[in-house]
Design a protein around this motif. Structure first.
Motif, PDB file in Angstrom:
ATOM      1  N   LEU A  37       0.814  -1.210   0.000  1.00 64.29           N
ATOM      2  CA  LEU A  37       0.000   0.000   0.000  1.00 64.29           C
ATOM      3  C   LEU A  37       0.850   1.263   0.000  1.00 64.29           C
ATOM      4  CD1 LEU A  37      -2.898  -0.979   2.445  1.00 64.29           C
ATOM      5  CD2 LEU A  37      -2.954  -0.840  -0.058  1.00 64.29           C
ATOM      6  N   ASP A  38       1.995   1.214   0.677  1.00 65.62           N
ATOM      7  CA  ASP A  38       2.899   2.361   0.666  1.00 65.62           C
ATOM      8  C   ASP A  38       3.441   2.601  -0.740  1.00 65.62           C
ATOM      9  OD1 ASP A  38       4.649   4.371   2.123  1.00 65.62           O
ATOM     10  OD2 ASP A  38       6.177   3.086   1.211  1.00 65.62           O
ATOM     11  N   HIS A  42       2.809   5.861  -3.389  1.00 59.65           N
ATOM     12  CA  HIS A  42       3.884   6.595  -4.049  1.00 59.65           C
ATOM     13  C   HIS A  42       3.620   6.721  -5.556  1.00 59.65           C
ATOM     14  CE1 HIS A  42       6.331   6.220  -0.366  1.00 59.65           C
ATOM     15  NE2 HIS A  42       7.085   7.167  -0.899  1.00 59.65           N
ATOM     16  N   VAL A  43       3.130   5.647  -6.157  1.00 59.58           N
ATOM     17  CA  VAL A  43       2.798   5.695  -7.584  1.00 59.58           C
ATOM     18  C   VAL A  43       1.655   6.668  -7.816  1.00 59.58           C
ATOM     19  CG1 VAL A  43       2.025   4.384  -9.585  1.00 59.58           C
ATOM     20  CG2 VAL A  43       3.599   3.333  -7.946  1.00 59.58           C
ATOM     21  N   ILE A 440      13.205   5.442 -11.982  1.00 58.57           N
ATOM     22  CA  ILE A 440      12.547   6.291 -12.981  1.00 58.57           C
ATOM     23  C   ILE A 440      12.095   7.610 -12.370  1.00 58.57           C
ATOM     24  CG2 ILE A 440      10.505   6.479 -14.449  1.00 58.57           C
ATOM     25  CD1 ILE A 440      10.783   3.430 -14.947  1.00 58.57           C
ATOM     26  N   ILE A 441      11.453   7.542 -11.212  1.00 57.73           N
ATOM     27  CA  ILE A 441      10.947   8.755 -10.571  1.00 57.73           C
ATOM     28  C   ILE A 441      12.099   9.659 -10.131  1.00 57.73           C
ATOM     29  CG2 ILE A 441       9.736   9.622  -8.537  1.00 57.73           C
ATOM     30  CD1 ILE A 441       7.931   8.619 -10.804  1.00 57.73           C
ATOM     31  N   LYS A 477       0.156   3.572 -14.946  1.00 58.68           N
ATOM     32  CA  LYS A 477      -0.988   2.675 -14.702  1.00 58.68           C
ATOM     33  C   LYS A 477      -0.513   1.271 -14.360  1.00 58.68           C
ATOM     34  CE  LYS A 477      -3.558   1.663 -18.253  1.00 58.68           C
ATOM     35  NZ  LYS A 477      -4.467   2.070 -19.336  1.00 58.68           N
ATOM     36  N   TYR A 478       0.473   0.772 -15.099  1.00 58.58           N
ATOM     37  CA  TYR A 478       0.990  -0.566 -14.805  1.00 58.58           C
ATOM     38  C   TYR A 478       1.697  -0.610 -13.454  1.00 58.58           C
ATOM     39  CZ  TYR A 478      -0.065  -1.975 -19.591  1.00 58.58           C
ATOM     40  OH  TYR A 478      -0.708  -2.271 -20.758  1.00 58.58           O
ATOM     41  N   PHE A 479       2.437   0.440 -13.127  1.00 63.57           N
ATOM     42  CA  PHE A 479       3.053   0.489 -11.798  1.00 63.57           C
ATOM     43  C   PHE A 479       1.973   0.462 -10.715  1.00 63.57           C
ATOM     44  CE2 PHE A 479       7.062   2.281 -13.686  1.00 63.57           C
ATOM     45  CZ  PHE A 479       7.925   1.368 -13.112  1.00 63.57           C
TER      46      PHE A 479
END
Length: 496
Positions: A37-38, A42-43, A440-441, A477-479
């Motif tokens: 959930l964490d 973040h995503v 990536i982020i 979306k996939y993340f």
């Protein structure tokens, strides 16, 4: 694009076949749930940041420029990021943003492009797919989505008005009196990656003409498949006049990727009512396994597979060990196909293909896979020993050269990681995906949104002023789905 498997274009539909794709997940332990959930949050926050940047700086334009705050319209100016991201907004539970976007959608006239030339493939996957996907994931609660999709479909169907039914890749829509005809040098994906969207539009509207149009294209591909220079595969470019499939360059990456991707997905979408797409997929997979897939020579002697490119100018095809980020979808495709055919060996192949892209992410200074690189192939016989000092990943060791060091915010690698997680239930894929997301982020985030990177082999890659619609529509979306409950957009119920 998302498509529930509960309707079809057939008037006498009897329910079709149900495919069991997803792993049967057990109850989650509290510690794992907290971590998941964490990560999910973040995503979600990363998505909100990029969406707000688009909304503030480029609303109703195709793309935001994440460094300068400008906007650009490479896809006819119909607000590509807005439309392409509609299903993501709904899936992430951003209801107010979703309804705000719907209100803006009302003002878009899909019968009149804001440009003279319409790229049929790009408009289909970004706009038609976005509209249909949002309609499906919202359970048809918002009729405007299907209305706009049908309006766009009625416009795009004109591009199929050629002597043999193969659409023109670029439709000059204002030239009403100009005959549409075939062209040379047409990218195979431009004609082979329209089936899901037009099939789903036919299913939802009941207009058989959409399915009939795409079926003509499929029949041409089907007829040609075993008559190319590499039987089972299609060349990356063709002449659509006859049509002619005499090209000698073959790839699973750029120019051809989604043609192959759509084959097993279309079989599922149609409920297995025809074996045409599955047969075409099986033929393609057999040829790709024989010719495209290769084991690379890597530090640590990784047991992985990459899809390379092929040259068939001579009698025997020759392999170029070129690896493309675009081809990272192949692991997920083979994984999905393995669930259709119940093949354990194909699932093992899917895992190796997906692991290869994960390794490529781990093997750069930034933790992000380059767009295109080359790597040595293991010998056909004997051992495949690295033979050098064993080194930790992250130093490009194993890459013989990097042809394009950029990262364009692409979704293909995380798509396969997500699919492998959903079909195996192994949480190791969530950990791999989390490492990818963090890298990536870290490097793509700007004050406005997220930017493509120029050189991921650098420990501090420079950002470029570009953010394509698929960043919000697919990659994030996939993340998000990777860290969501497995029944959210279950692969047993939807085609992505």
């Amino acid at each position: 694009m998302f498509s529930p498997l509960h309707s079809t274009y057939h008037d006498d539909y009897d329910g079709g076949r149900t495919f069991h794709v997803q792993h049967t997940f057990k109850k989650e332990n509290p510690a794992a749930r907290r971590i998941r959930l964490d990560r999910k949050e973040h995503v979600r926050m990363a998505f909100i940041h990029a969406w707000n940047g688009y909304k503030e700086h480029a609303w109703l334009h195709d793309e935001v420029m994440p460094l300068s705050g400008g906007s650009k319209d490479p896809f006819d100016g119909w607000a590509a990021t807005l439309v392409d991201s509609l299903d993501s907004l709904y899936i992430l539970g951003l209801q107010k943003e979703f309804e705000h976007a719907l209100a803006a959608l009302e003002s878009i006239d899909f019968s009149k492009p804001n440009a003279e030339r319409v790229p049929v493939f790009e408009i289909t996957i970004r706009y038609l797919g976005g509209l249909l996907g949002a309609f499906d994931v919202s359970d048809g609660k918002y009729p405007v989505l299907l209305q706009k999709a049908d309006q766009l479909g009625e416009f795009l169907i004109n591009a199929f008005n050629t002597p043999n039914g193969i659409p023109v890749p670029y439709f000059w829509w204002q030239r009403e009196n100009e005959r549409l005809d075939g062209e040379a040098g047409v990218v195979i994906a431009q004609i082979g990656s329209l089936s899901l969207e037009f099939t789903r539009l036919a299913q939802l509207t009941g207009k058989r003409k959409y399915f009939d149009a795409i079926s003509k294209v499929t029949d041409h591909l089907d007829h040609a498949q075993n008559n190319t220079r590499i039987p089972g595969l299609w060349p990356s470019q063709i002449d659509t006049k006859a049509p002619s499939f005499e090209g000698s360059a073959f790839t699973l990456g750029a120019y051809a990727d989604s043609l192959y991707e759509y084959l097993p997905k279309e079989h599922i979408l149609l409920g297995g009512q025809t074996n045409q797409y599955l047969r075409m997929y099986r033929n393609a997979l057999a040829a790709a396994t024989k010719h495209h897939f290769f084991q690379p020579k890597t530090p640590g002697n990784q047991d992985i597979l990459f899809p390379g490119s092929l040259d068939a100018q001579n009698e025997a095809p020759s392999l170029r060990t070129e690896v493309q980020h675009l081809a990272c979808f192949v692991g997920g495709m083979v994984g999905l196909g393995s669930r259709i055919t119940h093949s354990i060996s194909e699932l093992k192949t899917a895992i190796k293909l997906t692991e290869s892209c994960v390794w490529a992410y781990q093997n750069t200074a930034s933790g992000i896979m380059p767009e295109i690189f080359y790597i040595d192939q293991c010998p056909a016989e004997g051992s495949c020993d690295w033979g050098h000092e064993n080194v930790e990943p992250g130093h490009q060791h194993g890459f013989t050269s990097v042809a394009d060091a950029s990262y364009q915010l692409r979704p293909e690698a995380i798509e396969s990681v997500f699919v492998l997680y959903r079909i195996t239930g192994d949480p190791v894929w969530q950990d791999k995906g989390w490492d990818m997301f963090q890298a990536i982020i870290k490097y793509t985030t700007t004050a406005i949104a997220n930017a493509r990177l120029d050189d991921v082999t650098s420990s501090n890659p420079l950002q470029a002023d570009s953010m394509e619609s698929f960043w919000l529509a697919e990659t994030l979306k996939y993340f998000f789905l990777l860290f969501s409950e497995p029944d959210l957009v279950s692969l047993d119920d939807y085609v992505l």
